[in-house]
Design a protein around this motif. Structure first.
Motif, PDB file in Angstrom:
ATOM      1  N   ARG A   1     -67.486 -67.774  20.229  1.00 56.53           N
ATOM      2  CA  ARG A   1     -66.384 -68.645  19.782  1.00 56.53           C
ATOM      3  C   ARG A   1     -65.043 -68.118  20.286  1.00 56.53           C
ATOM      4  O   ARG A   1     -64.065 -68.844  20.338  1.00 56.53           O
ATOM      5  N   ASN A   2     -64.959 -66.830  20.560  1.00 55.32           N
ATOM      6  CA  ASN A   2     -63.717 -66.272  21.122  1.00 55.32           C
ATOM      7  C   ASN A   2     -64.073 -65.048  21.963  1.00 55.32           C
ATOM      8  O   ASN A   2     -65.104 -64.402  21.752  1.00 55.32           O
TER       9      ASN A   2
ATOM     10  N   GLY B   1     -63.613 -71.827  22.964  1.00 51.88           N
ATOM     11  CA  GLY B   1     -62.694 -71.057  22.127  1.00 51.88           C
ATOM     12  C   GLY B   1     -61.621 -70.329  22.914  1.00 51.88           C
ATOM     13  O   GLY B   1     -61.582 -70.381  24.140  1.00 51.88           O
ATOM     14  N   PRO B   2     -60.727 -69.626  22.182  1.00 54.14           N
ATOM     15  CA  PRO B   2     -59.634 -68.908  22.842  1.00 54.14           C
ATOM     16  C   PRO B   2     -60.132 -67.670  23.597  1.00 54.14           C
ATOM     17  O   PRO B   2     -61.099 -67.029  23.196  1.00 54.14           O
TER      18      PRO B   2
ATOM     19  N   ASN C   1     -56.563 -62.245  17.240  1.00 51.44           N
ATOM     20  CA  ASN C   1     -57.755 -63.049  17.531  1.00 51.44           C
ATOM     21  C   ASN C   1     -59.070 -62.373  17.129  1.00 51.44           C
ATOM     22  O   ASN C   1     -60.126 -62.983  17.237  1.00 51.44           O
TER      23      ASN C   1
ATOM     24  N   TYR D   1     -64.054 -60.485  17.730  1.00 50.47           N
ATOM     25  CA  TYR D   1     -64.517 -61.285  18.872  1.00 50.47           C
ATOM     26  C   TYR D   1     -66.036 -61.423  18.886  1.00 50.47           C
ATOM     27  O   TYR D   1     -66.756 -60.503  18.487  1.00 50.47           O
TER      28      TYR D   1
END
Ligand SMILES: C[S@@+](CC[C@H](N)C(=O)[O-])C[C@H]1O[C@@H](n2cnc3c(N)ncnc32)[C@H](O)[C@@H]1O
Length: 288
Positions: free
Chosen positions: A150-151, A172-173, A216, A219
């Motif tokens: 997702r990241n 995701g980012p 963020n 991870y």
């Protein structure tokens, strides 16, 4: 117009290194000498030297023969074409579903591959090195197995080739960081050239030392293609920033060093999932 004289030959590793050192001592002096492992699995190394004044043919023949190398190929390179010449020399690299190419090879992008447009510049990561290729193949393997992060963080991003790959296949980012400000500028330019600028943030940071990297975390996937020393140092910082079940893809590891890196990460709660050697380099995938 001024021209460069480019010399190239092939030899085994020890001979290539000795020949590279001998080229440095040659008169007239070279403006650059490089020794690169061939990516064709031959185990041979290419020795290249660039001169503004052509060295003597006989001296070159003696030098190559004395080091057990093939005779030098000598070519004249117009100075004004230098950057383009270096870029043209870099052929596309295929790694799993990814195809890393320079703009001069844009028409060669196969329709069934994910293109990563990376121009040769002052940062590491054109896809030609076994460590970059190992990381791209490792993420390809995870994606094929159904793992969908997702990241993503790419620590030590160089050209941002890995971050761009992640951004092109995931929603995701993605954050790309490097300790070297020049690499961060190159990374930003590549991110824009690949049309993923809204998706990949590029920051200058040593390891995880940046608020954006913490913001963020944790991870699902972290790439870190840096050397063994920094990887081992980073292990305690990595653990809390990787989500349970998340993966780290580590490279920049000479194969004899791999066990030390595995030990540092298993001590932090990671389990080795996969390892892959390309040339003398090992890429590890570990699961938290
Ligand atoms: C081998 S290159 C990898 C580039 C790219 N990720 C790739 O896979 O091709 C390693 C990069 O890590 C950066 N680097 C080295 N130590 C670092 C650290 N402690 N924190 C962040 N970046 C680091 C270097 O500046 C360099 O750009």
């Amino acid at each position: 117009m001024t021209t460069w004289t480019a010399l190239t030959t092939l030899a085994d590793k020890a001979q290539a290194e000795a020949l590279g050192a001998a080229l440095e001592e040659l008169e007239p002096e070279p403006t650059g000498v490089g020794v690169f492992e061939m990516e064709d699995g031959s185990g041979l190394f290419e020795v290249g030297g660039y001169f503004t004044e052509a060295p003597d043919d006989i001296a070159l023949a003696i030098l190559a023969a004395a080091h057990g190398a093939r005779p030098f190929t000598v070519s004249e390179v117009p100075e004004t074409d230098w950057v383009a010449h270096v870029r043209r020399e870099l052929h596309p690299v295929e790694a799993g579903r990814f195809f890393v190419y320079g703009s001069h090879d844009a028409d060669r992008l196969p329709g069934d591959r994910i293109g990563l447009l990376i121009e040769a510049a002052m940062a590491f990561g054109t896809g030609h090195h076994g460590t970059t290729k190992g990381c791209l193949e490792a993420v390809d393997r995870l994606l094929t197995a159904g793992f969908t992060p997702r990241n993503v963080a790419d620590v030590g991003c160089g050209t941002a080739v890995l971050a761009i790959a992640a951004a092109k296949v995931l929603d995701g980012p993605v954050i790309a960081s490097d300790i070297d400000p020049v690499a961060v500028d190159v990374a930003r330019a590549n991110v824009a050239a690949n049309g993923v600028e809204g998706r990949v943030a590029c920051v200058e940071a040593a390891g995880f030392d940046h608020p954006e990297l913490d913001r963020n975390a944790p991870y699902d996937l972290v790439f870190a293609n840096i050397l063994k020393g920094p990887l081992v140092e980073l292990a305690p910082d990595m653990a809390p920033r990787v989500a349970p079940g998340g993966r780290v893809i580590l490279s920049g590891i000479l194969t004899p060093q791999a066990d030390d890196v595995i030990a540092a990460y298993t001590a932090q709660g990671f389990a080795l999932e996969h390892r892959r050697e390309i040339g003398e380099w090992t890429t590890l995938t570990l699961r938290r």
